[in-house]
Design a protein around this motif. Structure first.
Motif, PDB file in Angstrom:
ATOM      1  N   VAL A 212      12.622  26.773   6.236  1.00 56.68           N
ATOM      2  CA  VAL A 212      12.064  27.712   7.218  1.00 56.68           C
ATOM      3  C   VAL A 212      13.112  28.063   8.264  1.00 56.68           C
ATOM      4  N   ARG A 213      13.871  27.076   8.718  1.00 57.17           N
ATOM      5  CA  ARG A 213      14.918  27.334   9.715  1.00 57.17           C
ATOM      6  C   ARG A 213      15.954  28.312   9.166  1.00 57.17           C
ATOM      7  N   VAL A 214      16.361  28.115   7.908  1.00 52.54           N
ATOM      8  CA  VAL A 214      17.343  29.016   7.289  1.00 52.54           C
ATOM      9  C   VAL A 214      16.771  30.431   7.178  1.00 52.54           C
ATOM     10  N   MET A 215      15.507  30.548   6.763  1.00 57.69           N
ATOM     11  CA  MET A 215      14.898  31.868   6.630  1.00 57.69           C
ATOM     12  C   MET A 215      14.755  32.553   7.983  1.00 57.69           C
ATOM     13  N   GLN A 216      14.395  31.788   9.019  1.00 53.61           N
ATOM     14  CA  GLN A 216      14.268  32.362  10.358  1.00 53.61           C
ATOM     15  C   GLN A 216      15.591  32.935  10.833  1.00 53.61           C
ATOM     16  N   ASP A 217      16.701  32.295  10.456  1.00 55.72           N
ATOM     17  CA  ASP A 217      18.020  32.786  10.848  1.00 55.72           C
ATOM     18  C   ASP A 217      18.380  34.084  10.122  1.00 55.72           C
ATOM     19  N   CYS A 218      17.720  34.362   9.002  1.00 57.84           N
ATOM     20  CA  CYS A 218      18.059  35.539   8.195  1.00 57.84           C
ATOM     21  C   CYS A 218      17.225  36.769   8.555  1.00 57.84           C
ATOM     22  N   ILE A 219      15.998  36.563   9.029  1.00 60.18           N
ATOM     23  CA  ILE A 219      15.106  37.701   9.267  1.00 60.18           C
ATOM     24  C   ILE A 219      15.299  38.262  10.672  1.00 60.18           C
ATOM     25  N   ARG A 220      14.742  39.470  10.900  1.00 62.65           N
ATOM     26  CA  ARG A 220      14.809  40.115  12.206  1.00 62.65           C
ATOM     27  C   ARG A 220      13.646  39.625  13.081  1.00 62.65           C
ATOM     28  N   THR A 221      13.742  39.915  14.358  1.00 61.96           N
ATOM     29  CA  THR A 221      12.685  39.483  15.283  1.00 61.96           C
ATOM     30  C   THR A 221      11.359  40.165  14.976  1.00 61.96           C
ATOM     31  N   LEU A 226       5.604  33.577   7.065  1.00 56.21           N
ATOM     32  CA  LEU A 226       4.348  32.839   6.927  1.00 56.21           C
ATOM     33  C   LEU A 226       4.473  31.801   5.823  1.00 56.21           C
ATOM     34  N   ARG A 227       3.768  30.697   6.015  1.00 59.81           N
ATOM     35  CA  ARG A 227       3.647  29.704   4.957  1.00 59.81           C
ATOM     36  C   ARG A 227       2.292  29.902   4.285  1.00 59.81           C
ATOM     37  N   LEU A 228       2.322  30.269   3.010  1.00 58.22           N
ATOM     38  CA  LEU A 228       1.083  30.530   2.283  1.00 58.22           C
ATOM     39  C   LEU A 228       0.418  29.240   1.827  1.00 58.22           C
ATOM     40  N   GLY A 229       1.208  28.196   1.686  1.00 55.34           N
ATOM     41  CA  GLY A 229       0.664  26.921   1.231  1.00 55.34           C
ATOM     42  C   GLY A 229       1.694  26.198   0.395  1.00 55.34           C
TER      43      GLY A 229
END
Length: 313
Positions: A212-221, A226-229
């Protein structure tokens, strides 16, 4: 509580209407009757979930005029009605509009009392009303901030900090799509069950947080993660065309693979991408993205499959 207050206000307005009719104060009686009718319509609308066609600010201004006329007839003894009037303004209107309305209440009441020659009441009531307005404003701001924090916490996955399915449900209706295309990415961590079986669930939880941390660094604000499960996630990319959404998916896929989150045991993700233009397409877009994820898994994992590319001749 709101229903009780509304009923109490309706009772007060009904009594005031009758009282003013008996003393032949027909203008005040008419204003009270109008306010009573609007309040009853609003109460009915609340039950039937229909909004009142008259803007709230118009109702509050009619109420202010009514209280000012009462003040003119009864003198400073009627000034106490300004306090619940300001409170009602902060309850019924946005904060900025309520601030302006409170300033109007203080200024108009002070001006009328001064015009009536009651300067002592101006000295008594204006500071009290000003302090009251400031206290109400502070309390409402703190309440709004607390509500926002609680709402955000309720829509967060406690393990990873990503948004959960509750946020997903709300995004389907009020994401603010606007014009242009939007992209929906569905991601799954490859062989995650093996990670749990081999290293334990504590390590698996850490891997989820790190991904999640890596993905947050890649996406825009403006994008939403979301975590689907389980090990499955989704990203809603606002105003992202086919090329941009594919580039984002590849950037995430490369970043996760290169991060070496579990040392020599490489962690990778498979990603499915689809496009949507409106909230009405959300469910079908999610199904398409999920199908593209299945195709990415079937093709060998650690890859991206885009619905638009798949449908091209």
């Amino acid at each position: 509580m709101a229903a009780f207050v509304a009923k109490l206000c309706a009772l007060i307005l009904a009594v005031a209407t009758v009282k003013h009719l008996l003393i032949e104060a027909y203008l005040l009686a008419g204003l009270c009757a109008v306010l009573l009718a609007l309040l009853l319509i609003e109460m009915h609308g609340f039950k039937t979930r229909r909004t009142l066609p008259v803007p709230v600010i118009i109702i509050m201004l009619i109420t202010l005029v009514t209280v000012l006329l009462t003040l003119q007839q009864q003198g400073a003894s009627a000034a106490f009605w300004f306090f619940p009037l300001m409170l009602g303004g902060y309850y019924a209107m946005p904060t900025r509009l309520a601030n302006n309305f409170a300033a109007l209440v203080v200024a108009s009441s002070a001006g009328l009392l001064w015009w009536l020659g009651d300067s002592w009441s101006v000295i008594r009531y204006v500071p009290a009303m000003t302090i009251c307005a400031l206290l109400i404003r502070t309390a409402m701001l703190q309440s709004n901030q607390l509500t926002a924090r609680l709402s955000d916490a309720a829509e967060r996955d406690p393990l990873t900090g990503a948004y959960n399915r509750r946020r997903l449900s709300r995004l389907q209706s009020d994401y603010g799509y606007g014009t242009g295309q939007h992209a929906l990415l569905v991601l799954d961590i490859d062989h995650f069950k093996t990670v749990n079986d081999r290293f334990g669930h504590a390590v698996g939880d850490r891997v989820l947080r790190d991904v999640v941390r890596v993905m947050q660094d890649c996406i825009r604000t403006e994008d939403t993660l979301l975590r689907l499960g389980g090990e499955e996630f989704a990203i809603l990319m606002r105003r992202g065309g086919a090329g941009n959404s594919y580039a984002l998916a590849e950037r995430i896929r490369d970043a996760v693979a290169d991060a070496r989150l579990l040392g020599e045991h490489q962690i990778t993700v498979s990603i499915g991408v689809s496009m949507l233009r409106s909230p009405q397409e959300f469910d079908s877009a999610l199904r398409r993205a999920d199908h593209m994820l299945f195709m990415a898994k079937k093709a060998g994992r650690n890859r991206t499959c885009h619905a638009q590319a798949a449908s091209a001749p």
